[in-house]
Motif scaffolding. Structure first.
Motif, PDB file in Angstrom:
ATOM      1  N   PHE A 182     -64.352  -2.347  59.807  1.00 52.71           N
ATOM      2  CA  PHE A 182     -63.549  -3.548  59.608  1.00 52.71           C
ATOM      3  C   PHE A 182     -62.737  -3.383  58.329  1.00 52.71           C
ATOM      4  O   PHE A 182     -63.186  -3.702  57.233  1.00 52.71           O
ATOM      5  CB  PHE A 182     -64.464  -4.773  59.532  1.00 52.71           C
ATOM      6  CG  PHE A 182     -63.720  -6.078  59.376  1.00 52.71           C
ATOM      7  CD1 PHE A 182     -62.675  -6.422  60.228  1.00 52.71           C
ATOM      8  CD2 PHE A 182     -64.071  -6.980  58.371  1.00 52.71           C
ATOM      9  CE1 PHE A 182     -61.987  -7.612  60.080  1.00 52.71           C
ATOM     10  CE2 PHE A 182     -63.396  -8.172  58.216  1.00 52.71           C
ATOM     11  CZ  PHE A 182     -62.349  -8.489  59.069  1.00 52.71           C
ATOM     12  N   VAL A 183     -61.516  -2.867  58.485  1.00 54.57           N
ATOM     13  CA  VAL A 183     -60.723  -2.500  57.302  1.00 54.57           C
ATOM     14  C   VAL A 183     -60.250  -3.720  56.498  1.00 54.57           C
ATOM     15  O   VAL A 183     -60.024  -3.614  55.290  1.00 54.57           O
ATOM     16  CB  VAL A 183     -59.505  -1.618  57.681  1.00 54.57           C
ATOM     17  CG1 VAL A 183     -59.967  -0.278  58.230  1.00 54.57           C
ATOM     18  CG2 VAL A 183     -58.618  -2.319  58.707  1.00 54.57           C
ATOM     19  N   LEU A 184     -60.136  -4.871  57.147  1.00 56.82           N
ATOM     20  CA  LEU A 184     -59.682  -6.072  56.434  1.00 56.82           C
ATOM     21  C   LEU A 184     -60.725  -6.613  55.453  1.00 56.82           C
ATOM     22  O   LEU A 184     -60.446  -7.550  54.705  1.00 56.82           O
ATOM     23  CB  LEU A 184     -59.295  -7.167  57.435  1.00 56.82           C
ATOM     24  CG  LEU A 184     -58.061  -6.866  58.306  1.00 56.82           C
ATOM     25  CD1 LEU A 184     -57.829  -7.974  59.319  1.00 56.82           C
ATOM     26  CD2 LEU A 184     -56.815  -6.681  57.444  1.00 56.82           C
ATOM     27  N   ILE A 185     -61.893  -5.987  55.426  1.00 57.03           N
ATOM     28  CA  ILE A 185     -62.925  -6.408  54.467  1.00 57.03           C
ATOM     29  C   ILE A 185     -62.435  -6.201  53.026  1.00 57.03           C
ATOM     30  O   ILE A 185     -62.943  -6.822  52.095  1.00 57.03           O
ATOM     31  CB  ILE A 185     -64.255  -5.650  54.715  1.00 57.03           C
ATOM     32  CG1 ILE A 185     -65.437  -6.395  54.088  1.00 57.03           C
ATOM     33  CG2 ILE A 185     -64.182  -4.210  54.231  1.00 57.03           C
ATOM     34  CD1 ILE A 185     -65.702  -7.768  54.660  1.00 57.03           C
ATOM     35  N   LYS A 186     -61.420  -5.378  52.857  1.00 63.27           N
ATOM     36  CA  LYS A 186     -60.867  -5.119  51.510  1.00 63.27           C
ATOM     37  C   LYS A 186     -60.356  -6.405  50.853  1.00 63.27           C
ATOM     38  O   LYS A 186     -60.266  -6.484  49.629  1.00 63.27           O
ATOM     39  CB  LYS A 186     -59.739  -4.081  51.572  1.00 63.27           C
ATOM     40  CG  LYS A 186     -58.515  -4.526  52.352  1.00 63.27           C
ATOM     41  CD  LYS A 186     -57.450  -3.428  52.422  1.00 63.27           C
ATOM     42  CE  LYS A 186     -56.303  -3.755  53.342  1.00 63.27           C
ATOM     43  NZ  LYS A 186     -55.657  -5.049  53.155  1.00 63.27           N
ATOM     44  N   ASP A 187     -60.038  -7.420  51.667  1.00 61.96           N
ATOM     45  CA  ASP A 187     -59.516  -8.685  51.135  1.00 61.96           C
ATOM     46  C   ASP A 187     -60.595  -9.749  50.959  1.00 61.96           C
ATOM     47  O   ASP A 187     -60.284 -10.892  50.614  1.00 61.96           O
ATOM     48  CB  ASP A 187     -58.428  -9.231  52.076  1.00 61.96           C
ATOM     49  CG  ASP A 187     -57.259  -8.269  52.227  1.00 61.96           C
ATOM     50  OD1 ASP A 187     -56.867  -7.655  51.206  1.00 61.96           O
ATOM     51  OD2 ASP A 187     -56.751  -8.114  53.353  1.00 61.96           O
ATOM     52  N   HIS A 188     -61.843  -9.399  51.202  1.00 60.60           N
ATOM     53  CA  HIS A 188     -62.922 -10.396  51.174  1.00 60.60           C
ATOM     54  C   HIS A 188     -63.160 -10.909  49.755  1.00 60.60           C
ATOM     55  O   HIS A 188     -63.203 -10.141  48.791  1.00 60.60           O
ATOM     56  CB  HIS A 188     -64.214  -9.780  51.720  1.00 60.60           C
ATOM     57  CG  HIS A 188     -65.237 -10.786  52.145  1.00 60.60           C
ATOM     58  ND1 HIS A 188     -65.998 -11.505  51.244  1.00 60.60           N
ATOM     59  CD2 HIS A 188     -65.616 -11.193  53.378  1.00 60.60           C
ATOM     60  CE1 HIS A 188     -66.810 -12.309  51.913  1.00 60.60           C
ATOM     61  NE2 HIS A 188     -66.607 -12.142  53.209  1.00 60.60           N
ATOM     62  N   VAL A 189     -63.334 -12.217  49.626  1.00 59.56           N
ATOM     63  CA  VAL A 189     -63.470 -12.859  48.318  1.00 59.56           C
ATOM     64  C   VAL A 189     -64.719 -12.402  47.558  1.00 59.56           C
ATOM     65  O   VAL A 189     -64.740 -12.425  46.320  1.00 59.56           O
ATOM     66  CB  VAL A 189     -63.444 -14.403  48.480  1.00 59.56           C
ATOM     67  CG1 VAL A 189     -64.647 -14.904  49.282  1.00 59.56           C
ATOM     68  CG2 VAL A 189     -63.388 -15.103  47.128  1.00 59.56           C
ATOM     69  N   LEU A 190     -65.755 -11.954  48.280  1.00 54.76           N
ATOM     70  CA  LEU A 190     -67.017 -11.582  47.613  1.00 54.76           C
ATOM     71  C   LEU A 190     -67.292 -10.076  47.627  1.00 54.76           C
ATOM     72  O   LEU A 190     -68.397  -9.646  47.286  1.00 54.76           O
ATOM     73  CB  LEU A 190     -68.194 -12.310  48.302  1.00 54.76           C
ATOM     74  CG  LEU A 190     -68.163 -13.841  48.240  1.00 54.76           C
ATOM     75  CD1 LEU A 190     -69.347 -14.424  49.014  1.00 54.76           C
ATOM     76  CD2 LEU A 190     -68.167 -14.345  46.798  1.00 54.76           C
ATOM     77  N   LEU A 191     -66.299  -9.283  47.992  1.00 56.35           N
ATOM     78  CA  LEU A 191     -66.547  -7.847  48.169  1.00 56.35           C
ATOM     79  C   LEU A 191     -67.097  -7.176  46.914  1.00 56.35           C
ATOM     80  O   LEU A 191     -68.036  -6.375  46.984  1.00 56.35           O
ATOM     81  CB  LEU A 191     -65.258  -7.150  48.626  1.00 56.35           C
ATOM     82  CG  LEU A 191     -65.403  -5.652  48.922  1.00 56.35           C
ATOM     83  CD1 LEU A 191     -66.378  -5.394  50.060  1.00 56.35           C
ATOM     84  CD2 LEU A 191     -64.037  -5.035  49.258  1.00 56.35           C
ATOM     85  N   GLN A 192     -66.544  -7.482  45.772  1.00 60.18           N
ATOM     86  CA  GLN A 192     -66.974  -6.810  44.534  1.00 60.18           C
ATOM     87  C   GLN A 192     -68.406  -7.176  44.135  1.00 60.18           C
ATOM     88  O   GLN A 192     -69.080  -6.402  43.447  1.00 60.18           O
ATOM     89  CB  GLN A 192     -66.011  -7.125  43.381  1.00 60.18           C
ATOM     90  CG  GLN A 192     -64.626  -6.531  43.552  1.00 60.18           C
ATOM     91  CD  GLN A 192     -64.650  -5.019  43.777  1.00 60.18           C
ATOM     92  OE1 GLN A 192     -65.479  -4.301  43.224  1.00 60.18           O
ATOM     93  NE2 GLN A 192     -63.743  -4.528  44.614  1.00 60.18           N
ATOM     94  N   GLN A 193     -68.875  -8.348  44.556  1.00 64.31           N
ATOM     95  CA  GLN A 193     -70.256  -8.742  44.232  1.00 64.31           C
ATOM     96  C   GLN A 193     -71.269  -8.171  45.230  1.00 64.31           C
ATOM     97  O   GLN A 193     -72.473  -8.214  44.993  1.00 64.31           O
ATOM     98  CB  GLN A 193     -70.379 -10.277  44.234  1.00 64.31           C
ATOM     99  CG  GLN A 193     -69.722 -10.980  43.057  1.00 64.31           C
ATOM    100  CD  GLN A 193     -68.214 -11.076  43.215  1.00 64.31           C
ATOM    101  OE1 GLN A 193     -67.709 -11.391  44.292  1.00 64.31           O
ATOM    102  NE2 GLN A 193     -67.484 -10.784  42.145  1.00 64.31           N
ATOM    103  N   ALA A 194     -70.771  -7.639  46.343  1.00 62.46           N
ATOM    104  CA  ALA A 194     -71.655  -7.207  47.438  1.00 62.46           C
ATOM    105  C   ALA A 194     -72.209  -5.804  47.197  1.00 62.46           C
ATOM    106  O   ALA A 194     -71.859  -4.851  47.886  1.00 62.46           O
ATOM    107  CB  ALA A 194     -70.900  -7.277  48.755  1.00 62.46           C
ATOM    108  N   THR A 195     -73.103  -5.699  46.224  1.00 58.07           N
ATOM    109  CA  THR A 195     -73.628  -4.382  45.817  1.00 58.07           C
ATOM    110  C   THR A 195     -74.979  -4.044  46.470  1.00 58.07           C
ATOM    111  O   THR A 195     -75.561  -3.010  46.178  1.00 58.07           O
ATOM    112  CB  THR A 195     -73.797  -4.344  44.286  1.00 58.07           C
ATOM    113  OG1 THR A 195     -74.619  -5.449  43.884  1.00 58.07           O
ATOM    114  CG2 THR A 195     -72.444  -4.441  43.591  1.00 58.07           C
ATOM    115  N   ARG A 196     -75.456  -4.920  47.357  1.00 62.16           N
ATOM    116  CA  ARG A 196     -76.766  -4.676  47.978  1.00 62.16           C
ATOM    117  C   ARG A 196     -76.655  -4.558  49.508  1.00 62.16           C
ATOM    118  O   ARG A 196     -77.560  -4.934  50.253  1.00 62.16           O
ATOM    119  CB  ARG A 196     -77.736  -5.797  47.591  1.00 62.16           C
ATOM    120  CG  ARG A 196     -78.016  -5.830  46.089  1.00 62.16           C
ATOM    121  CD  ARG A 196     -78.844  -7.018  45.644  1.00 62.16           C
ATOM    122  NE  ARG A 196     -80.206  -6.984  46.151  1.00 62.16           N
ATOM    123  CZ  ARG A 196     -81.149  -7.878  45.833  1.00 62.16           C
ATOM    124  NH1 ARG A 196     -80.863  -8.866  44.988  1.00 62.16           N
ATOM    125  NH2 ARG A 196     -82.357  -7.793  46.351  1.00 62.16           N
TER     126      ARG A 196
END
Length: 267
Positions: A182-196
């Motif tokens: 799902f390439v559009l995940i790059k625009d997700h508001v929480l992507l940078q916090q999703a480290t787990r």
């Protein structure tokens, strides 16, 4: 196959009053009152995105609920043929006329505020869980511009899943689409916090059983599926949704890797 035992129990309510339109929604959703005296955010079958958006809302919201997220109660909302006649706004009257029958409502969270990432921090586990869910559902609609999350009673609630599962707007190559990152995940508001994500992936793949997927898909009203003539039977439609979701869940490593790659690339 006898499906009564696995179908979700979703209430049906009768809409009694149109309260106010929610103009921020592209499909003119509205706040309405039902015969049970509760307010609902109503998504109309006669709106631009049509019944497909209602199906995506139902599947997306109930999968989120099954995985433990807070989602407003989803109901089937019946609009009587006579309901729109007293509505003075012509655009709304046309929408109500086009939406006679079963629509979709979400319990209105009175007093909720739109989630703002600049104001409220989300921990790594919850962020990873939401990103995983949105990768599974191919939800392009959880961005900084439009977070589709509400803060209500000091808890985060997920709303608006009508843009999910966009593969069903064009049924060609659905098997290939089930396996795609799902390439559009790059625009997700929480992507940078999703480290787990790997940790969440291991838990959610087990949690999202075939029985849960089937029970949700079998809760889609037959009349919604019969409106599309791409397949020979309603049962065929259900099987495509089931197989799409099962395939995507089984091969979740594909979208997890894409999300991790996107997070590194957008730092």
């Amino acid at each position: 196959m006898h499906t009564d035992s696995i179908q979700l129990q979703i209430r049906t309510v009768e809409i009694t009053r149109y309260v106010t339109p929610l103009r921020e929604g592209g499909s003119l959703p509205a706040i309405v009152e039902a015969a049970d005296d509760f307010l609902y955010v109503l998504k109309f079958r006669g709106a631009g995105q049509g019944i497909k958006a209602l199906i995506a809302e139902l599947i997306g919201g109930e999968i989120a609920r099954a995985l433990g997220f807070r989602v407003p109660e989803i109901v089937f909302a019946n609009i009587n043929e006579a309901f729109g006649r007293t509505e003075p706004d012509e655009e709304i009257q046309d929408l109500l006329k086009a939406s006679t029958g079963l629509n979709l409502g979400l319990h209105y969270l009175s007093g909720s505020v739109t989630f703002d990432p600049a104001v409220t921090a989300v921990d790594a586990l919850l962020a990873s869980q939401i990103v995983w869910l949105d990768c599974l559902l191919t939800n392009m609609d959880r961005t900084v511009r439009n977070t589709n999350m509400l803060w209500w009673h000091k808890e985060l609630w997920l709303i608006d899943h009508g843009a999910c599962l966009y593969f069903h707007h064009n049924w060609q190559n659905w098997k290939d689409q089930a396996m795609r990152p799902f390439v559009l995940i790059k625009d997700h508001v929480l992507l940078q916090q999703a480290t787990r994500l790997p940790e969440v992936d291991a838990v959610f793949r087990t949690l999202l059983s075939k029985d849960i997927i089937r029970s949700i898909v079998y809760s889609i009203p037959e009349e919604w599926l019969a409106a599309d003539t791409s397949f020979q039977s309603v049962e065929e439609y259900r099987q495509v949704y089931i197989q799409f979701l099962e395939t995507r869940s089984t091969h979740s490593d594909i979208f997890v890797k894409e999300a991790q790659h996107a997070a590194k690339s957008t730092i």
